[in-house]
Design a protein around this motif. Structure first.
Motif, PDB file in Angstrom:
ATOM      1  N   GLY A   1      -2.863   2.228  -8.790  1.00 51.09           N
ATOM      2  CA  GLY A   1      -3.616   0.975  -8.752  1.00 51.09           C
ATOM      3  C   GLY A   1      -2.915  -0.165  -9.478  1.00 51.09           C
TER       4      GLY A   1
ATOM      5  N   GLY B   1       0.176  -1.326  -8.489  1.00 53.87           N
ATOM      6  CA  GLY B   1       1.126  -1.975  -7.584  1.00 53.87           C
ATOM      7  C   GLY B   1       2.401  -1.201  -7.327  1.00 53.87           C
TER       8      GLY B   1
ATOM      9  N   THR C   1       2.899   0.032  -3.662  1.00 55.49           N
ATOM     10  CA  THR C   1       3.323  -1.070  -2.775  1.00 55.49           C
ATOM     11  C   THR C   1       4.823  -1.322  -2.928  1.00 55.49           C
TER      12      THR C   1
HETATM   13  C1  LIG Z   1      -1.400   6.175  -2.208  1.00 56.05           C
HETATM   14  C2  LIG Z   1      -0.689   5.877  -3.515  1.00 56.05           C
HETATM   15  C3  LIG Z   1       0.797   6.213  -3.389  1.00 56.05           C
HETATM   16  C4  LIG Z   1      -0.817   4.372  -3.784  1.00 56.05           C
HETATM   17  O1  LIG Z   1      -0.090   4.050  -4.962  1.00 56.05           O
HETATM   18  P1  LIG Z   1      -0.635   2.934  -5.975  1.00 56.05           P
HETATM   19  O2  LIG Z   1       0.438   2.640  -6.950  1.00 56.05           O
HETATM   20  O3  LIG Z   1      -1.944   3.344  -6.499  1.00 56.05           O
HETATM   21  O4  LIG Z   1      -0.823   1.707  -4.955  1.00 56.05           O
HETATM   22  P2  LIG Z   1      -0.963   0.169  -5.322  1.00 56.05           P
HETATM   23  O5  LIG Z   1      -1.380   0.006  -6.738  1.00 56.05           O
HETATM   24  O6  LIG Z   1       0.290  -0.511  -4.879  1.00 56.05           O
HETATM   25  O7  LIG Z   1      -2.169  -0.243  -4.410  1.00 56.05           O
HETATM   26  C5  LIG Z   1      -1.961  -0.909  -3.186  1.00 56.05           C
HETATM   27  C6  LIG Z   1      -3.220  -0.987  -2.385  1.00 56.05           C
HETATM   28  O8  LIG Z   1      -3.566   0.296  -1.929  1.00 56.05           O
HETATM   29  C7  LIG Z   1      -4.951   0.486  -2.031  1.00 56.05           C
HETATM   30  N1  LIG Z   1      -5.157   1.688  -2.832  1.00 56.05           N
HETATM   31  C8  LIG Z   1      -4.196   2.551  -3.140  1.00 56.05           C
HETATM   32  N2  LIG Z   1      -4.703   3.597  -3.786  1.00 56.05           N
HETATM   33  C9  LIG Z   1      -6.009   3.386  -3.909  1.00 56.05           C
HETATM   34  C10 LIG Z   1      -7.071   4.113  -4.480  1.00 56.05           C
HETATM   35  N3  LIG Z   1      -6.876   5.309  -5.077  1.00 56.05           N
HETATM   36  N4  LIG Z   1      -8.317   3.619  -4.429  1.00 56.05           N
HETATM   37  C11 LIG Z   1      -8.519   2.432  -3.834  1.00 56.05           C
HETATM   38  N5  LIG Z   1      -7.533   1.705  -3.272  1.00 56.05           N
HETATM   39  C12 LIG Z   1      -6.308   2.163  -3.309  1.00 56.05           C
HETATM   40  C13 LIG Z   1      -5.556  -0.753  -2.561  1.00 56.05           C
HETATM   41  O9  LIG Z   1      -6.048  -1.449  -1.430  1.00 56.05           O
HETATM   42  C14 LIG Z   1      -4.408  -1.500  -3.147  1.00 56.05           C
HETATM   43  O10 LIG Z   1      -4.512  -2.839  -2.849  1.00 56.05           O
HETATM   44  P3  LIG Z   1      -5.171  -3.863  -3.928  1.00 56.05           P
HETATM   45  O11 LIG Z   1      -4.324  -3.756  -5.167  1.00 56.05           O
HETATM   46  O12 LIG Z   1      -5.035  -5.145  -3.225  1.00 56.05           O
HETATM   47  O13 LIG Z   1      -6.559  -3.375  -4.135  1.00 56.05           O
HETATM   48  C15 LIG Z   1      -1.318   6.643  -4.710  1.00 56.05           C
HETATM   49  O14 LIG Z   1      -2.709   6.360  -4.744  1.00 56.05           O
HETATM   50  C16 LIG Z   1      -1.132   8.155  -4.639  1.00 56.05           C
HETATM   51  O15 LIG Z   1      -0.142   8.674  -5.140  1.00 56.05           O
HETATM   52  N6  LIG Z   1      -2.086   8.874  -4.028  1.00 56.05           N
HETATM   53  C17 LIG Z   1      -2.002  10.343  -3.933  1.00 56.05           C
HETATM   54  C18 LIG Z   1      -0.978  10.763  -2.914  1.00 56.05           C
HETATM   55  C19 LIG Z   1      -1.352  10.240  -1.530  1.00 56.05           C
HETATM   56  O16 LIG Z   1      -2.482  10.378  -1.105  1.00 56.05           O
HETATM   57  N7  LIG Z   1      -0.368   9.637  -0.846  1.00 56.05           N
HETATM   58  C20 LIG Z   1      -0.599   9.023   0.448  1.00 56.05           C
HETATM   59  C21 LIG Z   1      -0.540   9.998   1.543  1.00 56.05           C
HETATM   60  S1  LIG Z   1       1.099  10.502   1.923  1.00 56.05           S
END
Ligand SMILES: CC(C)(COP(=O)(O)OP(=O)(O)OC[C@H]1O[C@@H](n2cnc3c(N)ncnc32)[C@H](O)[C@@H]1OP(=O)(O)O)[C@@H](O)C(=O)NCCC(=O)NCCS
Length: 164
Positions: A96, A98, A101
């Motif tokens: 969360g 960034g 992204t």
């Molecule tokens: C998916 C993942 C890589 C995103 O990484 P992150 O660093 O949290 O992402 P960001 O902080 O750049 O968030 C970007 C956007 O994604 C969305 N988002 C990502 N993870 C989220 C969460 N857990 N809950 C809500 N929104 C989320 C939001 O819309 C966010 O946009 P915003 O900042 O405008 O609200 C991370 O949550 C993760 O490792 N998840 C577990 C593994 C997984 O499911 N991977 C994807 C499938 S391969």
């Protein structure tokens, strides 16, 4: 997150595989409460041990890996080299902020630099956070189905990369 800056995003090496698999285990066990991080990590070691198209890692100021993505080769259609985004994860305590992204953008840049013209992925339909991340980066919906191993619903996405 500030305490980890400056964060470096770089191409991964085979030596990074174990740390990436461990991070994947932690991130998925955090997402899917009740699943064993060790079992998930074990399967990730298998995936990371096969051929990659690219591994991209994010490391904190002390060098430890806090996020990564894995692109694997996909059968090409003879005109466009394509790759599949097999894993994208950020350490649970800094999600969360960034980094996901930034990693996704770096992964797309790395693919483009390798001459890959198309990326695909499959994400759990219920993973709305990750889906928003891909949609915000311009990925378009390419289909739906169920994962063969778990039967859980997935949504497919694709991204066409502009040439150099
Ligand atoms: C998916 C993942 C890589 C995103 O990484 P992150 O660093 O949290 O992402 P960001 O902080 O750049 O968030 C970007 C956007 O994604 C969305 N988002 C990502 N993870 C989220 C969460 N857990 N809950 C809500 N929104 C989320 C939001 O819309 C966010 O946009 P915003 O900042 O405008 O609200 C991370 O949550 C993760 O490792 N998840 C577990 C593994 C997984 O499911 N991977 C994807 C499938 S391969």
């Amino acid at each position: 997150m500030d305490r980890l800056e400056p964060v470096t995003i770089r191409a991964g090496k085979p030596d990074d595989s174990a740390a990436c698999a461990q991070l994947w285990g932690a991130a998925i066990a955090h997402r899917d409460v009740g699943r064993s991080a060790e079992e998930i990590e074990g399967r990730a070691i298998g995936k990371l041990g096969r051929e990659w198209a690219a591994l991209v890692v994010a490391s904190a100021n002390d060098g430890h890996i806090i996020g990564f993505s894995l692109l694997v080769p996909e059968d090409n259609d003879q005109s466009v080299r394509s790759a599949h985004l097999s894993m994208l994860a950020v350490a649970p305590d800094i999600q969360g902020s960034g980094l996901g992204t930034r990693l996704l953008a770096a992964t797309q840049d790395e693919a483009r630099a390798k001459g890959i013209g198309q990326l695909t992925l499959r994400v759990l339909t219920a993973n709305t956070g990750a889906r928003r991340l891909y949609e915000a980066a311009g990925w378009f919906l390419s289909g739906q189905g169920r994962f063969e191993d778990t039967g859980r619903a997935f949504t497919g996405y694709a991204l066409t990369l502009a040439g150099p």
